[in-house]
Design a protein around this motif. Structure first.
Motif, PDB file in Angstrom:
ATOM      1  N   ARG A   1       0.821  -1.214   0.000  1.00 41.05           N
ATOM      2  CA  ARG A   1       0.000   0.000   0.000  1.00 41.05           C
ATOM      3  C   ARG A   1       0.856   1.265   0.000  1.00 41.05           C
ATOM      4  O   ARG A   1       1.958   1.294   0.547  1.00 41.05           O
ATOM      5  N   LYS A   2       0.289   2.330  -0.561  1.00 40.33           N
ATOM      6  CA  LYS A   2       0.995   3.604  -0.596  1.00 40.33           C
ATOM      7  C   LYS A   2       0.945   4.319   0.751  1.00 40.33           C
ATOM      8  O   LYS A   2       1.762   5.189   1.035  1.00 40.33           O
ATOM      9  N   ALA A   3      -0.033   3.959   1.571  1.00 35.63           N
ATOM     10  CA  ALA A   3      -0.150   4.551   2.902  1.00 35.63           C
ATOM     11  C   ALA A   3      -0.623   3.472   3.871  1.00 35.63           C
ATOM     12  O   ALA A   3      -1.364   2.564   3.487  1.00 35.63           O
ATOM     13  N   MET A   4      -0.212   3.587   5.099  1.00 35.72           N
ATOM     14  CA  MET A   4      -0.647   2.634   6.122  1.00 35.72           C
ATOM     15  C   MET A   4      -2.129   2.858   6.424  1.00 35.72           C
ATOM     16  O   MET A   4      -2.575   4.010   6.563  1.00 35.72           O
ATOM     17  N   PRO A   5      -2.913   1.784   6.524  1.00 34.48           N
ATOM     18  CA  PRO A   5      -4.294   1.966   6.987  1.00 34.48           C
ATOM     19  C   PRO A   5      -4.265   2.502   8.410  1.00 34.48           C
ATOM     20  O   PRO A   5      -3.431   2.092   9.224  1.00 34.48           O
ATOM     21  N   ARG A   6      -5.173   3.436   8.717  1.00 32.64           N
ATOM     22  CA  ARG A   6      -5.100   4.104  10.020  1.00 32.64           C
ATOM     23  C   ARG A   6      -6.396   4.050  10.811  1.00 32.64           C
ATOM     24  O   ARG A   6      -6.398   4.331  12.012  1.00 32.64           O
ATOM     25  N   ILE A   7      -7.509   3.695  10.159  1.00 36.12           N
ATOM     26  CA  ILE A   7      -8.807   3.748  10.838  1.00 36.12           C
ATOM     27  C   ILE A   7      -9.421   2.350  10.864  1.00 36.12           C
ATOM     28  O   ILE A   7      -9.551   1.698   9.827  1.00 36.12           O
ATOM     29  N   ASN A   8      -9.784   1.895  12.054  1.00 36.72           N
ATOM     30  CA  ASN A   8     -10.417   0.589  12.222  1.00 36.72           C
ATOM     31  C   ASN A   8     -11.926   0.757  12.034  1.00 36.72           C
ATOM     32  O   ASN A   8     -12.675   0.993  12.979  1.00 36.72           O
ATOM     33  N   LYS A   9     -12.356   0.651  10.802  1.00 34.54           N
ATOM     34  CA  LYS A   9     -13.725   1.017  10.425  1.00 34.54           C
ATOM     35  C   LYS A   9     -14.794   0.193  11.154  1.00 34.54           C
ATOM     36  O   LYS A   9     -15.731   0.743  11.737  1.00 34.54           O
ATOM     37  N   MET A  10     -14.686  -1.125  11.095  1.00 38.18           N
ATOM     38  CA  MET A  10     -15.759  -1.968  11.629  1.00 38.18           C
ATOM     39  C   MET A  10     -15.874  -1.820  13.141  1.00 38.18           C
ATOM     40  O   MET A  10     -16.973  -1.790  13.693  1.00 38.18           O
ATOM     41  N   THR A  11     -14.723  -1.707  13.822  1.00 37.70           N
ATOM     42  CA  THR A  11     -14.768  -1.487  15.268  1.00 37.70           C
ATOM     43  C   THR A  11     -15.415  -0.144  15.581  1.00 37.70           C
ATOM     44  O   THR A  11     -16.149  -0.011  16.567  1.00 37.70           O
ATOM     45  N   GLY A  12     -15.167   0.827  14.726  1.00 36.06           N
ATOM     46  CA  GLY A  12     -15.709   2.154  14.956  1.00 36.06           C
ATOM     47  C   GLY A  12     -17.221   2.222  14.930  1.00 36.06           C
ATOM     48  O   GLY A  12     -17.813   3.117  15.540  1.00 36.06           O
ATOM     49  N   ILE A  13     -17.858   1.289  14.225  1.00 39.05           N
ATOM     50  CA  ILE A  13     -19.329   1.302  14.181  1.00 39.05           C
ATOM     51  C   ILE A  13     -19.917   0.125  14.955  1.00 39.05           C
ATOM     52  O   ILE A  13     -21.083  -0.229  14.785  1.00 39.05           O
ATOM     53  N   GLY A  14     -19.090  -0.500  15.807  1.00 34.26           N
ATOM     54  CA  GLY A  14     -19.565  -1.655  16.570  1.00 34.26           C
ATOM     55  C   GLY A  14     -20.764  -1.320  17.437  1.00 34.26           C
ATOM     56  O   GLY A  14     -20.807  -0.274  18.089  1.00 34.26           O
ATOM     57  N   SER A  15     -21.760  -2.194  17.437  1.00 38.71           N
ATOM     58  CA  SER A  15     -22.966  -2.004  18.235  1.00 38.71           C
ATOM     59  C   SER A  15     -23.736  -3.314  18.277  1.00 38.71           C
ATOM     60  O   SER A  15     -23.459  -4.243  17.514  1.00 38.71           O
TER      61      SER A  15
END
Length: 489
Positions: free
Chosen positions: A258-272
């Motif tokens: 990848r050109k940039a490191m992934p930085r946001i944990n998307k699925m955890t962020g919307i966990g419910s």
């Protein structure tokens, strides 16, 4: 592993176990057994066999027992205390999941990690705890198995699955050898799911003395002073790189496409709880959209794991660095990349797992009949046809496999895929800590319903035959004769 000193306010494991047993009694758990016994040619038949005694296997087994399905056994190929990844190929210092998650507690407060930890080291130590050490999580799972007295048999590997009438015969070897008959089979096979290690094509034919997968047993001491490459930017790549550096590796390069490191944990962020209980009910197009987007954005490695690598001056991160070829030379490897060729003594491929179950010999009898998303559910309008998603099994509401050709292999719906391969159909409820209890509940509700329906004639016969009176006949006097006399006057 170092733990805090015992606190004077800690209640102790014995007291915790006593409270748990009291809670179970108050809830009338485990429920009374209700599944009729069966045999095949004079051999007792299991109601359910669980393959795998890691976290998911333990949660499934426990939920079965609590539901009154007690003719159950779980087999695991690993020695006791080494089930799952926690003290084998997991090399992080702590879990990513928050310490407060309930994990496999199945709605029982005294069965949580928090209760187990606090009973030994007290509430003050709990509040001071940041993340759970992975070895300590394994200790908790060992206690979980012990306190619930779960029927786990270690050092036993399943080698084959064969339909025998309406039963499933599984062949096993190890400390127990032979054939076991069961009515339902649960594959709690963890992160590797139905497949195995995902290995890039450029490593085909490369001598194994020069490389390993991140899930292999790796002798890191042998890498002391060596030039090492690690492929990937995920959690396992950081954990393996850090372990090598801490063992004295001469240098470690992380080769990141990848050109940039992934930085946001998307699925955890919307966990419910909505996500836990609603994902599997969504239309297929929405399921695909969620998982495809998560795959495209990727999950970042934990901050602590990344810092664990970057604090070493002889660690380097190479971004936008795709690998085009790997070649052996006299004493190591030449790795051709999009940024040039580099020489290494050893390479670790942190490239994950595949759900291509055609390569697993124990699944060879069922693999041709399992319907995948590519055969049963995916349509081009859904989005990118990712191979890892297309090969995912198309599962029913209780994690049961579906047949590629209906009626061709009727035993398949009696086999349940309670592992990471179920994510596309069911969401993240059969592989990660946060929602494993919800997954186990969904699985066991389905198994219980199907077993009851299969034995419905027996249950009706039991209804008819039940003859224990609640009234003895001396509780009342029939006044009808007196009424007739009064009416005659």
């Amino acid at each position: 592993m170092t733990c805090p000193a015992a606190s004077p306010v800690a209640t102790g494991i014995s007291a915790l176990e006593a409270r748990l047993q009291q809670d179970l009694e108050l809830l009338e758990l485990p429920a009374k057994p209700w599944v009729p016994e069966r045999s095949h040619d004079g051999v007792a038949v299991r109601d359910v066999v669980v393959i795998g005694a890691g976290m998911c296997g333990l949660a499934a087994t426990a939920k079965l027992l609590l539901t009154g399905i007690n003719n159950v056994v779980a087999y695991d190929a690993a020695p006791a205390g080494h089930e799952g990844p926690w003290v084998t190929f997991a090399r992080m210092e702590t879990l990513r999941s928050p310490k407060s998650l309930h994990g496999p507690a199945l709605g029982l407060p005294q069965l949580t990690f928090r209760a187990w930890y606090t009973a030994q080291w007290g509430a003050e130590a709990w509040h001071a705890l940041d993340k759970i050490a992975r070895e300590q999580w394994m200790e908790y799972l060992v206690w979980y198995r012990h306190v619930l007295n779960l029927p786990v048999r270690n050092n036993v590997r399943m080698t084959g699955i064969t339909p025998v009438g309406d039963l499933i015969a599984i062949d096993i070897e190890g400390e127990e050898t032979g054939r076991v008959f069961t009515r339902r089979l649960v594959l709690a096979t963890g992160r590797s799911g139905l497949g195995g290690l995902a290995v890039p094509d450029f490593l085909n034919g490369i001598d194994r003395k020069y490389w390993a997968h991140s899930a292999d047993a790796i002798n890191f001491e042998a890498l002391k002073g060596k030039r090492l490459a690690v492929i990937g930017a995920g959690a396992s790549s950081m954990d393996n790189a850090a372990t090598a550096l801490e063992a004295g590796a001469g240098s470690v390069d992380l080769l990141i496409r990848r050109k940039a490191m992934p930085r946001i944990n998307k699925m955890t962020g919307i966990g419910s709880q909505g996500l836990v209980h609603g994902m599997h009910q969504l239309p297929d197009a929405w399921k695909w959209k969620f998982v495809d987007y998560t795959a495209a954005t990727q999950t970042p490695p934990p901050r602590s794991s990344t810092l664990r690598v970057s604090r070493h001056p002889h660690a380097r991160f190479f971004l936008d660095c795709g690998i085009t070829a790997v070649r052996e030379e006299a004493e190591g490897l030449i790795v051709d990349t999009t940024t040039g060729a580099r020489r290494y003594d050893f390479l670790i491929a942190a490239t994950g797992f595949t759900n291509d179950f055609t390569g697993r010999p124990e699944f060879s009898a069922i693999a041709p009949h399992i319907r995948s998303w590519s055969a049963g559910r995916y349509t081009p309008e859904m989005g990118t046809p990712r191979a890892s998603m297309l090969e995912a099994p198309d599962l029913g509401p209780a994690f049961e496999f579906r047949e590629r050709s209906p009626g061709a292999y009727t035993i398949l719906p009696h086999i349940h895929c309670f592992n990471d391969a179920a994510m596309l159909t069911h969401g993240k409820v059969s592989g990660d800590i946060p929602a494993v209890s919800a997954g186990a509940d969904r699985l066991v509700r389905g198994i219980a319903a199907s077993l009851f329906a299969e034995d419905v004639e027996t249950h009706f016969q039991n209804l008819v035959a039940y003859d224990t009176p609640e009234l003895q006949g001396d509780e009342w006097v029939d006044s009808t004769p007196l009424l007739k006399q009064e009416n005659a006057l």
